[in-house]
Structures are given as C-alpha cells and as structure tokens.
Design a protein around this motif. Structure first.
Motif, mmCIF file in Angstrom:
data_model
loop_
_atom_site.group_PDB
_atom_site.id
_atom_site.type_symbol
_atom_site.label_atom_id
_atom_site.label_comp_id
_atom_site.label_asym_id
_atom_site.label_seq_id
_atom_site.Cartn_x
_atom_site.Cartn_y
_atom_site.Cartn_z
ATOM 1 N N ASP A 90 0.819 -1.391 0.484
ATOM 2 C CA ASP A 90 0.274 0.135 -0.529
ATOM 3 C C ASP A 90 0.714 1.088 0.013
ATOM 4 N N SER A 91 0.271 2.523 0.100
ATOM 5 C CA SER A 91 0.934 3.540 -0.287
ATOM 6 C C SER A 91 1.937 3.721 1.420
ATOM 7 N N LYS A 92 1.538 3.723 2.682
ATOM 8 C CA LYS A 92 2.054 3.881 3.632
ATOM 9 C C LYS A 92 3.502 2.819 4.026
ATOM 10 N N THR A 93 3.780 1.664 2.820
ATOM 11 C CA THR A 93 4.718 0.640 3.057
ATOM 12 C C THR A 93 5.728 0.660 2.095
ATOM 13 N N THR A 94 7.093 0.817 2.510
ATOM 14 C CA THR A 94 8.222 0.669 1.673
ATOM 15 C C THR A 94 8.913 -0.057 2.727
ATOM 16 N N VAL A 95 9.789 -0.739 1.329
ATOM 17 C CA VAL A 95 10.349 -2.649 1.883
ATOM 18 C C VAL A 95 11.709 -2.155 2.149
ATOM 19 N N SER A 96 12.483 -2.204 3.118
ATOM 20 C CA SER A 96 13.993 -1.649 3.312
ATOM 21 C C SER A 96 15.229 -2.370 2.241
ATOM 22 N N LYS A 97 15.656 -1.166 2.136
ATOM 23 C CA LYS A 97 17.170 -1.835 0.526
ATOM 24 C C LYS A 97 17.690 -2.405 1.492
ATOM 25 N N LYS A 98 18.205 -2.117 2.796
ATOM 26 C CA LYS A 98 19.376 -3.321 3.424
ATOM 27 C C LYS A 98 20.206 -4.504 2.614
ATOM 28 N N LYS A 99 18.970 -5.230 3.016
ATOM 29 C CA LYS A 99 18.857 -6.344 2.404
ATOM 30 C C LYS A 99 17.738 -6.662 1.507
ATOM 31 N N ARG A 100 18.581 -7.548 0.116
ATOM 32 C CA ARG A 100 17.161 -7.503 -0.853
ATOM 33 C C ARG A 100 16.900 -9.483 -0.900
ATOM 34 N N VAL A 101 15.801 -9.847 -0.920
ATOM 35 C CA VAL A 101 15.489 -10.834 -2.243
ATOM 36 C C VAL A 101 15.585 -10.796 -3.257
ATOM 37 N N VAL A 102 16.469 -11.813 -3.636
ATOM 38 C CA VAL A 102 16.822 -11.928 -5.355
ATOM 39 C C VAL A 102 16.204 -13.650 -5.429
ATOM 40 N N VAL A 103 15.745 -13.690 -7.037
ATOM 41 C CA VAL A 103 15.393 -15.275 -7.451
ATOM 42 C C VAL A 103 15.705 -15.176 -8.586
ATOM 43 N N ARG A 104 15.943 -16.317 -8.986
ATOM 44 C CA ARG A 104 16.544 -16.974 -10.364
ATOM 45 C C ARG A 104 14.923 -17.623 -11.221
ATOM 46 N N THR A 105 14.584 -17.541 -11.759
ATOM 47 C CA THR A 105 14.014 -18.102 -12.717
ATOM 48 C C THR A 105 14.422 -18.752 -13.949
ATOM 49 N N SER A 106 13.415 -20.421 -14.371
ATOM 50 C CA SER A 106 14.133 -20.717 -15.154
ATOM 51 C C SER A 106 12.369 -21.317 -16.043
ATOM 52 N N PRO A 107 12.608 -21.941 -16.786
ATOM 53 C CA PRO A 107 11.310 -22.343 -17.926
ATOM 54 C C PRO A 107 10.594 -24.052 -17.619
ATOM 55 N N VAL A 108 9.636 -23.453 -17.019
ATOM 56 C CA VAL A 108 9.307 -25.134 -16.927
ATOM 57 C C VAL A 108 9.856 -26.555 -17.909
#
Length: 278
Positions: A90-108
C-alpha cells in the motif's frame, strides 16, 4: 505450508512482498507466522507503523519456476540472471533496501529442480530438516527447500465447430443425413458398359457386414460408375487381341540366352604388366 498438493509436489513460481492479506494477490500465500511461532511481520525500524510480509505463489500459468533464491546486501551487485522479488504494497509501506531477496527463474519445460517451499524462523538456533539456509534478513532467517517437482497434466479441450465456421460452408443447408440402409441408397444412372459390382449397391452387399455391424464389405468405389474407353474395347470394335507372338521361356532357356562367363575379364586380370627399365 504443506509441500504436497493433491499428491504432487508443486514448485514456487513467484515470491513477493505484501503489506497485508488485502494487498496479497489471490494466487499467493502469505507467510504470517514463523516456524517457531513468532509473527512474520517485517518492519523497517523504530517508529514505523506499517510492516510487510513475504508471500509466494505456485501458479504455473506463467510457465516459469523459481530455480534459486538468495539474500544480498545493499553493497552487493545483483547476480547475473537474478531479479528482485515483486512488491504488492500500500501507499504507506516501503521495503528496506539494506538486504534484498533475489530469485532466479527458469522455464518450467527445461528446469529439472526448483524451489519447492520457503519458511521463516526467528533469529535462533532452530534448524529445519530438509531445508537449506538462505540467510538473515531484518530479524528473521529464511529457509528454502529444493528438489524435483511435478507439473499438472494439461486437460484436452473438446473441439467444437463454431457457428461462424459453419456459415462459411459453400453447401446449401439440407436435411440431416440418414443412416446408410438399403432403402435410402442414392440412385446411380448406368452409362455404357458397367461392371456389375460398380454399377450399384445390392442388398447382399450391405448386409454382408462384420460382427461389429461396420460396413467393411463396402469399399470407397462401390456405387461409382465404371466403363472402358472405346479405344480399348476390342470386342465392341471387332478386334481380336494378338497373343500368338508371345513365347514362354523356361529357366534353362533364360540361363542359356543370358549366360556370361567373364572370360575376357579373367584373361585381362591374368596379364602381366611389362616391366619398365630405368
């Protein structure tokens, strides 16, 4: 969260941040409680009113799966082939940038293994069996489980001809076709000399069916008129076919006529080349 769904292990297809259950998409599952019973509400720091949660999806409509998940700091560059997870906030929420979650996707279609599940624990010495430690993030520990997965078998959709395609037919609408019976066979007008088999269908031909009541005795040419071209009708033209000049040969006659002993080739092979003096 159970890994088994209707007896099959489904992979994760997306991971995201969300403010609450209202912002979480319907095909995502929100992680509200850690495995050790704590509230899984991420907050940026002191004085922040709104937190956020991790959520994940196993919807295979996008034809991709998550093959790996990592946690990186703000000083690290994102690895090649990885991307930051999505945010449904929502407009009131922001995610901290100190640590980030990253993912790698592949075709099924090309992925053999994928991330099957993720779990959270509070910072403690608690270990989860069959899960791999991913890293610490904002006061929680992220775990993942990888392995082989099952894909649902697509259901075949019945084919149907739409009204628009039927209207494109060049044939005029007629009464529905009747089943093939001796009484409703189309009449065939005889032309010239016709063979008895091809001239028309007889009752005996139709009744000569197999045990499963299929008309296997009727071929595609039954009922099709057939006649010889006048140039080849010798009896109508008063001509007699001349077969007197045909001679039947025996095997002995054929072997004698076409016998070849290869004497020329053998004599040529036995010749001795003259030596060349130097």
């Amino acid at each position: 969260m159970s890994l088994m769904e209707h007896g099959k292990v489904l992979p994760l297809t997306a991971v995201a941040w969300t403010s609450n259950i209202g912002c979480c998409p319907k095909d995502f599952t929100l992680i509200s409680i850690t495995e050790d019973g704590a509230t899984a509400n991420f907050t940026r720091g002191f004085g922040m009113k709104s937190g956020y949660y991790l959520c994940f999806s196993k919807d295979l409509k996008g034809a991709v799966v998550i093959s790996d998940i990592q946690i990186i700091s703000d000083k690290d560059s994102i690895p090649h082939g990885y991307s930051y997870i999505r945010e449904f906030l929502d407009s009131k929420t922001t995610v901290s940038k100190k640590k980030r979650v990253v993912v790698r996707t592949s075709p099924v279609a090309s992925a053999e293994t994928a991330v099957l599940d993720i779990k959270l624990t509070a910072k403690s010495k608690m270990l989860l069996q069959h899960y791999t430690y991913v890293g610490d993030i904002h006061g929680y520990v992220l775990w993942c489980r990888k392995g082989h997965f099952s894909t649902p078998v697509p259901k075949a959709k019945p084919r149907s001809v739409s009204l628009e395609l039927r209207s494109l037919s060049l044939e005029e609408p007629s009464a529905p076709a009747l089943p093939l019976r001796p009484g409703n066979l189309p009449p065939v007008q005889p032309q010239g000399r016709l063979s008895n088999r091809r001239h028309s269908l007889h009752v005996g031909d139709v009744l000569n069916t197999s045990g499963d009541n299929s008309l296997q005795a009727i071929t595609a040419l039954d009922g099709v008129p057939f006649s010889l071209h006048p140039d080849f009708d010798f009896q109508a033209n008063g001509m007699a076919l001349q077969l007197n000049n045909i001679r039947i040969k025996s095997v002995k006659d054929i072997e004698k006529e076409y016998n070849y002993t290869f004497t020329v080739e053998e004599s040529a092979a036995k010749r001795i080349r003259p030596s060349v003096s130097t």
